[in-house]
Design an enzyme around this catalytic site. Structure first.
Site, mmCIF file in Angstrom:
data_model
loop_
_atom_site.group_PDB
_atom_site.id
_atom_site.type_symbol
_atom_site.label_atom_id
_atom_site.label_comp_id
_atom_site.label_asym_id
_atom_site.label_seq_id
_atom_site.Cartn_x
_atom_site.Cartn_y
_atom_site.Cartn_z
ATOM 1 N N ASP A 96 0.821 -1.215 0.000
ATOM 2 C CA ASP A 96 0.000 0.000 0.000
ATOM 3 C C ASP A 96 0.850 1.259 0.000
ATOM 4 O O ASP A 96 0.700 2.132 -0.864
ATOM 5 C CB ASP A 96 -0.938 0.011 1.216
ATOM 6 N N ARG A 102 -0.748 1.147 16.661
ATOM 7 C CA ARG A 102 -1.289 2.265 15.881
ATOM 8 C C ARG A 102 -1.359 3.599 16.634
ATOM 9 O O ARG A 102 -1.032 4.645 16.060
ATOM 10 C CB ARG A 102 -2.664 1.898 15.320
ATOM 11 N N ASP A 154 -7.646 0.193 11.116
ATOM 12 C CA ASP A 154 -6.461 1.024 11.319
ATOM 13 C C ASP A 154 -6.676 2.470 10.899
ATOM 14 O O ASP A 154 -6.064 3.380 11.458
ATOM 15 C CB ASP A 154 -5.267 0.439 10.572
ATOM 16 N N SER A 175 -2.028 -9.937 3.216
ATOM 17 C CA SER A 175 -1.913 -8.666 3.928
ATOM 18 C C SER A 175 -1.367 -8.976 5.317
ATOM 19 O O SER A 175 -2.009 -9.688 6.090
ATOM 20 C CB SER A 175 -3.289 -7.988 4.037
#
Length: 404
Positions: free
Chosen positions: A16, A96, A125, A177
């Site tokens: 990404d 995060r 996220d 992923s």
């Protein structure tokens, strides 16, 4: 878009974020891109990251060492509360808020016009990053390409990368992923998207933090963990900081097939999602902490903490780490762990964690009271207790019999 001159990008070097750099330059009038990577213990994933970021168009890469901040400020308070979300030990969610906070700090220091991230519009996220950014850089513009571009799949992302000469470490066949940090590694996508498919844990390259229970040694591994006020302070008698203890437990747990779960969880955005998680050290740490709590925490406090742990985990999972309620619950967890001090001995064997004894200077367990032999407990006391405890039941029965 022409007003965006400088963008701070949350950069991992994965699929990404690798294509976001050229995409931002194409679609936001060629702004300066400052790539920011949070080192949260992903180890070799940081290798070659600067070269890759610069080659794909970033002006520089900032790597922030956030390992101890994540462990000490997020993981340890969560361990004390015993927080888990539907059996998930919150690996991605732990990292995060700390990364989001750092993105905000860098953006303000660099005079950036926006912060960008590679989270999809389907995931959790995006919420976790953006709530942290709103807490520390309120009003900062946030760019989420997955909510803007025409790319609709990971295959199309690979097409874009190939067309723009962006180097990738993955292929279309290994295009899971993944998210990795000191605490865990997650696997999503490909064959895992169908819950009917059994994950092939023994497939070469699938598991990264250890082996499957089927490949674990036939001989058990013993270890000891020391805690002080709920926080781990020593592994096998050797004092070290918490992040190093987790590293050591990852090695021991990974080698014995510990901490692999396959779950379908309820995402914040409303859909269910299937993932396979590796959390070897964290699983051991949680287990050991719970063992020690059994002998050091009183019943009422322990039971309330177990209830509050669900709320605490929801706050973390849903991106509300920087919230007054989370802070208040952390204060409760600290107080509840005041006497969670002692040593826990465990045995690891083929994916299992087996208790092997525990001691504490603050133990509430009394062998003199609990023994089946002669004890300090007067069993006659139970009669009066039961009569009073059962009085409402007795009165209800008498009413029904018309004898009141």
């Amino acid at each position: 878009m022409s007003e965006i001159k400088k963008v701070v990008l949350a950069y991992s070097g994965g699929l990404d974020t690798s294509i976001i750099i050229p995409w931002l330059k194409e679609n936001y009038n060629n702004p300066e891109i400052i790539a920011v990577s949070g080192n949260v213990g992903q180890a070799d994933e940081l290798e070659g990251l600067e070269e890759k970021a610069l080659k794909t168009g970033a002006s520089k890469l900032i790597v922030a060492d956030l390992v101890d901040e994540m462990v000490d400020d997020v993981i340890i308070p969560s361990l004390k509360m015993g927080a888990s979300y539907e059996k998930y030990l919150l690996g991605t969610a732990f990292a995060r808020p700390i990364i989001g906070k750092k993105l905000a700090e860098v953006a303000l220091a660099e005079g950036a016009d926006a912060i960008a991230h590679g989270c999809t519009g389907k995931g959790n996220d995006q919420v976790r990053f953006e709530l942290a950014i709103k807490r520390f850089a309120p009003g900062m513009k946030i760019i989420a390409p997955w909510r803007e571009w025409d790319i609709t799949s990971r295959d199309e992302e690979i097409d874009y990368a190939e067309a723009h000469n962006v180097p990738l470490k993955i292929t279309r066949e290994t295009n899971y992923s993944k998210d990795k940090n000191l605490w865990h590694l997650s696997h999503e996508g490909l064959d895992l998207e169908d819950p009917a498919n059994e994950p092939d844990l023994d497939k070469p390259g699938f598991l990264e933090m250890g082996v499957s229970p089927f490949q674990a040694p036939d001989k058990p591994t013993y270890l000891t963990l020391d805690f002080e006020a709920g926080a781990p302070v020593a592994l096998n008698g050797e004092k070290m900081k918490a992040s190093k203890i987790i590293e050591g437990l990852n090695e021991l747990g990974g080698a014995n097939g510990i901490g692999i779960i396959d779950i379908v969880e309820n995402r914040l955005v409303g859909m269910k999602d299937r993932g396979v998680y590796e959390t070897p050290g964290g699983t051991i740490l949680y287990f050991a902490h719970q063992q020690l709590e059994m002998i050091t925490v009183d019943k009422d406090t322990l039971h309330l903490k177990q209830k509050l742990a669900v709320d605490f985990a929801d706050l973390i999972y849903n991106g509300k780490w920087f919230s007054p309620l989370r802070e208040a619950l952390t204060a409760f967890a600290d107080e509840a762990n005041k006497y969670v001090t002692g040593t826990v001995k465990l045995k690891l064997y083929k994916g299992n964690i087996i208790p092997a004894g525990m001691t504490s200077p603050y133990s509430l367990y009394s062998e003199k009271l609990a023994t089946f032999d002669e004890s300090d407990y007067d069993q006659k006391d139970a009669e009066g207790f039961i009569n009073l405890w059962g009085l409402p039941t007795t009165v209800q029965a008498l009413r029904e019999l018309g004898k009141l």
